[in-house]
Enzyme design. Sequence first.
Site, mmCIF file in Angstrom:
data_model
loop_
_atom_site.group_PDB
_atom_site.id
_atom_site.type_symbol
_atom_site.label_atom_id
_atom_site.label_comp_id
_atom_site.label_asym_id
_atom_site.label_seq_id
_atom_site.Cartn_x
_atom_site.Cartn_y
_atom_site.Cartn_z
ATOM 1 N N LYS A 209 10.587 33.738 6.674
ATOM 2 C CA LYS A 209 9.972 34.144 5.407
ATOM 3 C C LYS A 209 10.461 35.543 5.024
ATOM 4 O O LYS A 209 10.887 35.775 3.913
ATOM 5 C CB LYS A 209 8.444 34.106 5.566
ATOM 6 C CG LYS A 209 7.690 34.535 4.335
ATOM 7 C CD LYS A 209 6.195 34.346 4.513
ATOM 8 C CE LYS A 209 5.458 35.005 3.365
ATOM 9 N NZ LYS A 209 4.015 34.922 3.496
ATOM 10 N N GLU A 215 13.521 38.392 16.478
ATOM 11 C CA GLU A 215 14.012 37.246 17.243
ATOM 12 C C GLU A 215 14.977 36.406 16.404
ATOM 13 O O GLU A 215 16.057 36.026 16.840
ATOM 14 C CB GLU A 215 12.835 36.350 17.678
ATOM 15 C CG GLU A 215 11.910 36.973 18.705
ATOM 16 C CD GLU A 215 10.771 37.752 18.099
ATOM 17 O OE1 GLU A 215 10.891 38.185 16.906
ATOM 18 O OE2 GLU A 215 9.759 37.957 18.791
ATOM 19 N N GLY A 270 3.184 32.122 6.669
ATOM 20 C CA GLY A 270 4.130 31.536 7.632
ATOM 21 C C GLY A 270 3.572 30.299 8.327
ATOM 22 O O GLY A 270 4.230 29.265 8.430
ATOM 23 N N ARG A 271 2.328 30.390 8.789
ATOM 24 C CA ARG A 271 1.740 29.265 9.553
ATOM 25 C C ARG A 271 1.272 28.123 8.643
ATOM 26 O O ARG A 271 0.754 27.125 9.125
ATOM 27 C CB ARG A 271 0.623 29.774 10.452
ATOM 28 C CG ARG A 271 -0.463 30.553 9.731
ATOM 29 C CD ARG A 271 -1.367 31.291 10.721
ATOM 30 N NE ARG A 271 -2.337 32.147 10.055
ATOM 31 C CZ ARG A 271 -2.107 33.401 9.680
ATOM 32 N NH1 ARG A 271 -0.928 33.949 9.864
ATOM 33 N NH2 ARG A 271 -3.061 34.125 9.103
ATOM 34 N N GLU A 356 -3.925 32.516 14.858
ATOM 35 C CA GLU A 356 -3.420 33.626 14.042
ATOM 36 C C GLU A 356 -4.300 33.775 12.788
ATOM 37 O O GLU A 356 -4.384 34.838 12.203
ATOM 38 C CB GLU A 356 -1.951 33.388 13.653
ATOM 39 C CG GLU A 356 -1.187 34.680 13.425
ATOM 40 C CD GLU A 356 0.308 34.502 13.198
ATOM 41 O OE1 GLU A 356 0.699 33.995 12.137
ATOM 42 O OE2 GLU A 356 1.093 34.893 14.079
ATOM 43 N N HIS A 387 -4.759 13.495 34.101
ATOM 44 C CA HIS A 387 -4.362 13.649 35.505
ATOM 45 C C HIS A 387 -4.062 15.101 35.824
ATOM 46 O O HIS A 387 -3.380 15.405 36.790
ATOM 47 C CB HIS A 387 -3.144 12.767 35.791
ATOM 48 C CG HIS A 387 -3.452 11.324 35.561
ATOM 49 N ND1 HIS A 387 -3.954 10.504 36.547
ATOM 50 C CD2 HIS A 387 -3.412 10.581 34.422
ATOM 51 C CE1 HIS A 387 -4.165 9.296 36.023
ATOM 52 N NE2 HIS A 387 -3.864 9.324 34.739
ATOM 53 N N LYS A 507 5.143 44.621 17.996
ATOM 54 C CA LYS A 507 6.490 44.665 17.406
ATOM 55 C C LYS A 507 6.977 46.109 17.316
ATOM 56 O O LYS A 507 8.109 46.417 17.644
ATOM 57 C CB LYS A 507 6.476 44.079 15.986
ATOM 58 C CG LYS A 507 6.272 42.586 15.905
ATOM 59 C CD LYS A 507 6.418 42.125 14.450
ATOM 60 C CE LYS A 507 5.933 40.718 14.237
ATOM 61 N NZ LYS A 507 5.902 40.308 12.853
#
Length: 544
Positions: A209, A215, A270-271, A356, A387, A507
């Site tokens: 965005k 990253e 973003g999410r 978030e 399990h 950050k």
Amino acid sequence: MTERILPSRRPAWTALQTHFQSAQKLHLRDLFASDPGRGTRMTAEGAGVFLDYSKNRVTDETLKLLIALANECDLKGRIKAMFGGEKINITENRAVLHTALRAPRTATITVDGKNIVPDVHETLDRMSSFCDRIRSGEWKGHTGKPIRSIVNIGIGGSDLGPVMAYEALRHYTKRELTFRFVSNVDGTDFAEAVRDLDPTETLFIVSSKTFTTLETMTNAQTAREWLLSALRDPAAVAKHFVAVSTNADAVSAFGIDTANMFGFWDWVGGRYSMDSAIGLSTMLAVGPAGFRDMLAGFHAMDEHFQTAAFEKNLPVLMGLIGLWYSSFFEAETVAVLPYDQYLKRFPAYLQQLTMESNGKRVTLGGVEVDYQTGAIYWGEPGTNGQHSFYQLIHQGTKLIPCDFLAFCKSLNPLGRHHDLLLANVFAQAEALAFGKTAEQVKADGVPDWLVPHKTFPGNRPSNTLMLEKLTPFALGSLIALYEHIVFTQGVIWDLGSFDQWGVELGKVLAQRIVPELEGSTEPNLKHDTSTNALIRRYRAAKKK
Ligand code: F6P
């Protein structure tokens, strides 16, 4: 706008607190025994999703009080404000309009005096023709070969949605194309993603965005170097890189032609962006028609959320019941347990969406809350989880509300598999709710000393969501369901569900530390003694 008081001071909240004193003692066994209609009455349906919420520790009175709380918090008005494009993300002064991404062409949604729906559809149309060109082989790479591999580079909302949707809709994907997703700044992620790919046939989608995320920018540069070390011509970038972003300047500064950029807008978080151009990899995988089916599913749930009475409204009911556990029972987590292998990344996707958004400790007015807010979301597909961690859910000391997800029809019908799968999901919800009493265990002939170990207390709540089949439409409606659950809870907790200031500090600190790790001269470290020592240890290890 309702009056800004701490939600826990509202009369409906106080009434719920009083009600909680008696409600927390009720057992699901008794609630079912005394009410034969419960299992069919406490259900709701919308946008192709059936919800059974009867195995929750709620009574009709609880629901009445929770809905009264929603009304006191003006949930209806807040829904209208969000869908209407009001700037409800107040800390960033932005509208919150992911719902416009799936609005029909004929809709009108206005932001700052402009109808944004035509822009949404113009981008969708551009994405569609691009995807058709790649999928048909018409788009050629720099050496004239068609694209066979697509690598999405992005992180957070620019990765989790695309990965989850690719896995969820794998059944519908064009199998001749290979899809990879690179998110982590750990070089291993990139190295492993491309190790068997041919650069002449690979397309990178740089999804960000902001187009500034450390990253993603680092991985995109590495991808560029990887491509150019094979093709040895900067002109190749235009044929092998496209971008999805809101930041055209940064895209062209990176060297991607903005003709190969697909935009979105600051009113998409973003999410909440997997149904925007961030879903380009999804559209490449399932095709434009499949993508539009998914959007139709989102839209159907949007309509349901806006129009259904709260008593029958899936996101409202699930949001309120979730809030009941978080803020009154003080349950810390929610387990999301999809009984469908294709949904293996769904819990990871939900983690960003929910945590978030509602992982906040002050209200929109900046006041520290005195109640528990957003739960920790986690989960794995059934039956695998059974399990592994289900032991703790059945017999541990923690209260873990569960969402079970099941589909009536398998996309891979193989012998008895699907009946066995569904038998397990029903059995788990039943076992959690009703357990097995000491008397029942004794009646099985179990020796007294073993009885406590074999007793299941029950009264462990769950929702069961059933859908007909995992289709793009179904996926869209499921995701929108959770988006609106988050919204409902955020309204009642009075949180800024659409910002994410909590990710910033780390950050900034990382940017400060980078030169301290990379510099050749010993840095003058001014952190705490622990951080200083860790940095020194790493520098020493690097030198060896
Ligand atoms: O660091 C958190 C975050 O800002 C998320 O909210 C977002 O989804 C992610 O980073 C990626 O951001 P971008 O798409 O701008 O690269």
